[in-house]
Design a protein around this motif. Structure first.
Motif, short mmCIF file in Angstrom:
data_model
loop_
_atom_site.label_atom_id
_atom_site.label_comp_id
_atom_site.label_asym_id
_atom_site.label_seq_id
_atom_site.Cartn_x
_atom_site.Cartn_y
_atom_site.Cartn_z
N ARG A 299 0.86 -1.26 -0.15
CA ARG A 299 -0.12 -0.06 0.12
C ARG A 299 1.03 1.06 -0.01
N ASP A 300 2.05 1.29 0.93
CA ASP A 300 2.86 2.30 0.97
C ASP A 300 3.72 2.58 -0.38
N CYS A 301 3.84 1.57 -0.99
CA CYS A 301 4.59 1.36 -2.24
C CYS A 301 3.68 2.28 -3.17
N MET A 302 2.38 1.70 -3.38
CA MET A 302 1.41 2.37 -4.33
C MET A 302 1.26 3.75 -4.10
N VAL A 303 0.98 4.17 -2.85
CA VAL A 303 0.89 5.59 -2.49
C VAL A 303 2.23 6.35 -3.22
N ILE A 306 2.14 6.55 -6.76
CA ILE A 306 1.15 7.25 -7.37
C ILE A 306 1.23 8.99 -7.33
N GLU A 307 2.25 9.16 -6.07
CA GLU A 307 2.50 10.66 -5.94
C GLU A 307 3.73 11.05 -7.29
N ARG A 308 4.46 9.84 -7.30
CA ARG A 308 5.65 10.27 -8.34
C ARG A 308 5.27 10.06 -9.77
N TYR A 309 4.05 9.17 -10.35
CA TYR A 309 3.89 9.06 -11.57
C TYR A 309 2.38 9.32 -12.13
N PHE A 310 1.34 9.64 -11.23
CA PHE A 310 0.13 10.01 -11.64
C PHE A 310 0.14 11.59 -12.11
N PRO A 311 -0.68 11.94 -13.27
CA PRO A 311 -0.62 13.31 -13.44
C PRO A 311 -1.38 14.12 -12.20
N GLN A 312 -1.29 15.26 -12.50
CA GLN A 312 -1.83 16.42 -11.61
C GLN A 312 -3.34 16.24 -11.97
N GLY A 313 -4.49 16.48 -10.94
CA GLY A 313 -5.66 16.38 -11.40
C GLY A 313 -6.33 14.93 -10.93
N VAL A 314 -5.43 13.89 -10.68
CA VAL A 314 -5.98 12.91 -10.33
C VAL A 314 -5.90 12.60 -8.54
N SER A 315 -7.12 12.26 -8.08
CA SER A 315 -7.04 12.27 -6.70
C SER A 315 -7.14 10.55 -6.33
N VAL A 316 -6.50 10.16 -5.26
CA VAL A 316 -6.45 8.89 -4.82
C VAL A 316 -6.80 8.87 -3.35
N THR A 317 -7.70 7.94 -2.99
CA THR A 317 -7.75 7.68 -1.39
C THR A 317 -6.63 7.06 -1.09
N LYS A 318 -6.47 7.24 0.49
CA LYS A 318 -5.19 6.65 1.22
C LYS A 318 -5.83 5.67 2.32
N GLY A 322 -7.06 -2.93 4.35
CA GLY A 322 -7.93 -3.46 3.19
C GLY A 322 -7.15 -3.62 2.03
N MET A 323 -7.71 -3.57 1.09
CA MET A 323 -7.06 -3.90 -0.11
C MET A 323 -7.29 -3.16 -1.50
N PHE A 324 -7.71 -1.97 -1.37
CA PHE A 324 -8.20 -1.07 -2.49
C PHE A 324 -7.70 0.48 -2.04
N MET A 325 -7.44 1.13 -3.41
CA MET A 325 -7.38 2.59 -3.44
C MET A 325 -8.45 2.73 -4.46
N TRP A 326 -8.97 3.93 -4.46
CA TRP A 326 -9.91 4.53 -5.50
C TRP A 326 -9.51 5.72 -5.97
N ALA A 327 -9.26 5.93 -7.42
CA ALA A 327 -8.95 7.13 -7.88
C ALA A 327 -10.11 7.84 -8.44
N THR A 328 -10.02 9.07 -8.68
CA THR A 328 -10.80 9.75 -9.46
C THR A 328 -10.14 10.75 -10.43
#
Lengths: 396, 396
Positions: A299-303, A306-318, A322-328
């Motif tokens: 989970r920490d790795c994914m967080v 995401i900070e490193r590679y996802f474009p601006q304007g995408v928000s993700v739950t932390k 559990g098992m999932f994150m949810w991106a908008t």
């Protein structure tokens, strides 16, 4: 042939996740799609030991027909664990063993829903629940989720204006959003359920997997007989064993048992005894601790990625567990329309659409981090970031 | 609480057999009630060996989520066995693994029956099928059984006057009567199904257990896509494993898979792999031969004891295989009314009533001989003979 199938089955959509299975075998494909545990967490040797013991000790009963309600020692174990974790008194007679908690959802829908009945679900909600309920042709009402739980004003509005059969919720590390209801939110949900004489179906497959923050009591602990609670061994022992359960008051339990009889007589008793033997001979808490350590890193790795590679304007739950994150994604970008591009880049996720009753081209998507190692997660998020960036660029 | 349950669940009767479970623990009780295999026939050591192997070889997949359709090698094994036994070509893609064939019945009813649809069942019929179908609120039509199979004139009448969704039959060693359809009867059934464009649900849990006479081909072999065939490992390996299957054409299979997804995602894959490993490493035919030798002795013993101890005026079927005999008492004697007296005499059977859609106080009853040894069978039939004699005497 010209077969007239039932109206009900015509109302059930194929599971997107099950359909996506077909691409998972492609080489180098990384899947963030399913809700699969990391198989490295499976207690394989201990299960082998338990299976041997069960067959040696009482093979004749382990392989024979058995009671619809489930194996009594396993039901007692679950009862005792509720006592230990939350101080809850749940008599084992109020626990029915099912083929995973998916079957518990089906049985509940089966005994409660008539065509056209109102039911309340979360927005977004667990797609398997929507799928299983849709067979019974209810009228769905979707209640918004906020950071601290369900939108209480909206929930009360629905309870007041309709006479819903139940409110279905996953209050811990929700599937798909990863959100968790606060204690205050839970107490209010319970109060509203009582006030409007509704039922609560509280689906709880993930609460044992908390890596951050403090444990919160089940909503059931603030409710009497109107609280129905589901649990599962899928995420803490093995999903292949298909062992879940439902806690319900005697009046509802009686109907569930009849429904279970008619559906498949009883749950695999060999599996029930093997898992019980495993639980008896091993330290489940220690086992869960190793799973949590593993998933927290993932989970920490994914967080981080995401900070490193996802474009601006995408928000993700932390999520705290559990098992999932949810991106908008930015407004107007359909995650469903990204799927082909994602698969071409050897990565799959679950688009938001199937988590809503009717919404199409949602700008949301679900990411699973439990079934990939850190190298895979980095690579997958990098690829997905590019796919999203391309979609944003194309819109400009 | 005042819960409004679904209309459908209100239509499902509790299983008489499941309810009778409660008295089975009484000391010295002999049960001729269930359809339980003799546990002495269970291949306990071989299953233990298979379980170890499955976990050693590929524990990660054996404990993980799996495909809705079932474990491919197991489906291929079933396909090959149809080829070997009957020369039938059934592609494994047309085989869905279910939680016992009971679940296959539920899934078929689920995808085919709308409220009020006509369906044809045998008179008497397997009570678990009546129970599972009744949830979907069909209109049942019951077709009489004769010595050589179904009453064909009556079947044609029903097919002509209604548009039934299907005819449900257990043509081998029928549950509850033990009767078997002749080849000629089967060919006619197939012709009628085709002529009236109906479907056939052919439930076949017992055909491997033939002790006398010659094997007959499944009705499916005389039918194309209108034939749906059910099978089970419950009677030849272990019922506790809950492994059955349904053979259906792609059009129907597609709906069954959707229904199965929504119901419980997939069947226990650990059990599927263990049973497959067992089948691969052992000689199933040899195992079945030992079961058949055992059951033949038990069946012969029951026939002899019935001749010795049952009063005049009671007729009993003499099955060539399977698990059950069916007794018909003198006119006017309700077997249901004998149950309390039987239990007081430490013996249980299943009264005829639950095998009919609506009949009450039937003068018929089902006797199981597979789950008792010869000493128990002699004692049970002796006691039951007295109970029946008392009832006859009381009527005089």
């Amino acid at each position: 042939m010209d077969i007239k199938f039932s109206k009900s089955i015509g109302n059930v959509k194929k599971s997107f996740i099950r359909e996506i299975f077909k691409v998972l075998d492609q080489p180098d494909m990384i899947s963030l799609s399913g809700g699969f545990p990391n198989p490295a967490s499976f207690p394989i040797d201990e299960i082998a030991e338990a299976a041997k013991k069960v067959l040696d000790l009482d093979g004749r009963h382990a392989l024979q027909y058995s009671a619809t309600e489930g194996y009594v020692p396993l039901r007692k174990y679950i009862s005792e664990r509720y006592k230990k974790r939350f101080g809850l008194d749940i008599p084992f007679e109020q626990i029915l063993i099912t083929n995973g908690s998916q079957q518990a959802l089906d049985l509940l829908a089966r005994v409660l829903i008539d065509n056209g009945d109102d039911v309340i679900v979360e927005y977004p909600s667990y797609l398997g629940a929507l799928q299983s309920m849709s067979f019974y042709l209810p009228t769905f009402h979707e209640v918004r989720l906020l950071e601290d739980g369900v939108d209480l004003a909206m929930l009360e509005e629905m309870l007041k204006n309709h006479q819903p059969k139940f409110f279905y919720t996953v209050p811990n590390f929700q599937n798909p959003t990863g959100l968790t209801y606060t204690k205050e939110n839970r107490i209010e949900v319970a109060r509203l359920i009582e006030k409007y004489e509704c039922l609560l179906i509280e689906d709880d497959p993930y609460s044992e997997l908390r890596f951050y923050g403090e444990e919160v009591m089940p909503i059931k602990s603030y409710l009497g007989e109107r609280g129905i609670l589901l649990g599962s061994f899928s995420k803490i022992v093995s999903p292949g064993m298909r062992l879940g359960w439902v806690v319900a008051c005697p009046e509802i339990m009686d109907k569930l048992i009849t429904a279970k009889q008619a559906t498949d007589l009883h749950t695999n008793v060999f599996a029930q005894r093997v898992v019980y033997q495993y639980l008896k001979d091993n330290d489940l808490d220690a086992h869960i601790a190793t799973i949590k350590a593993m998933y927290r890193r993932q989970r920490d790795c994914m967080v981080t990625m995401i900070e490193r590679y996802f474009p601006q304007g995408v928000s993700v739950t932390k999520p705290e567990g559990g098992m999932f994150m949810w991106a908008t994604l930015p407004e107007g970008i359909s995650s469903m329309k990204l799927i082909d591009q994602a698969i071409a880049n050897k990565i799959v996720f679950v688009p938001g659409d199937p988590f809503y009753v009717n919404r199409v081209d949602a700008n949301t998507l679900r990411l699973n981090y439990t079934n990939s190692n850190e190298t895979e997660i980095e690579e997958a998020i990098k690829r997905l970031g590019r796919v999203i960036q391309d979609a944003i660029d194309a819109k400009k």
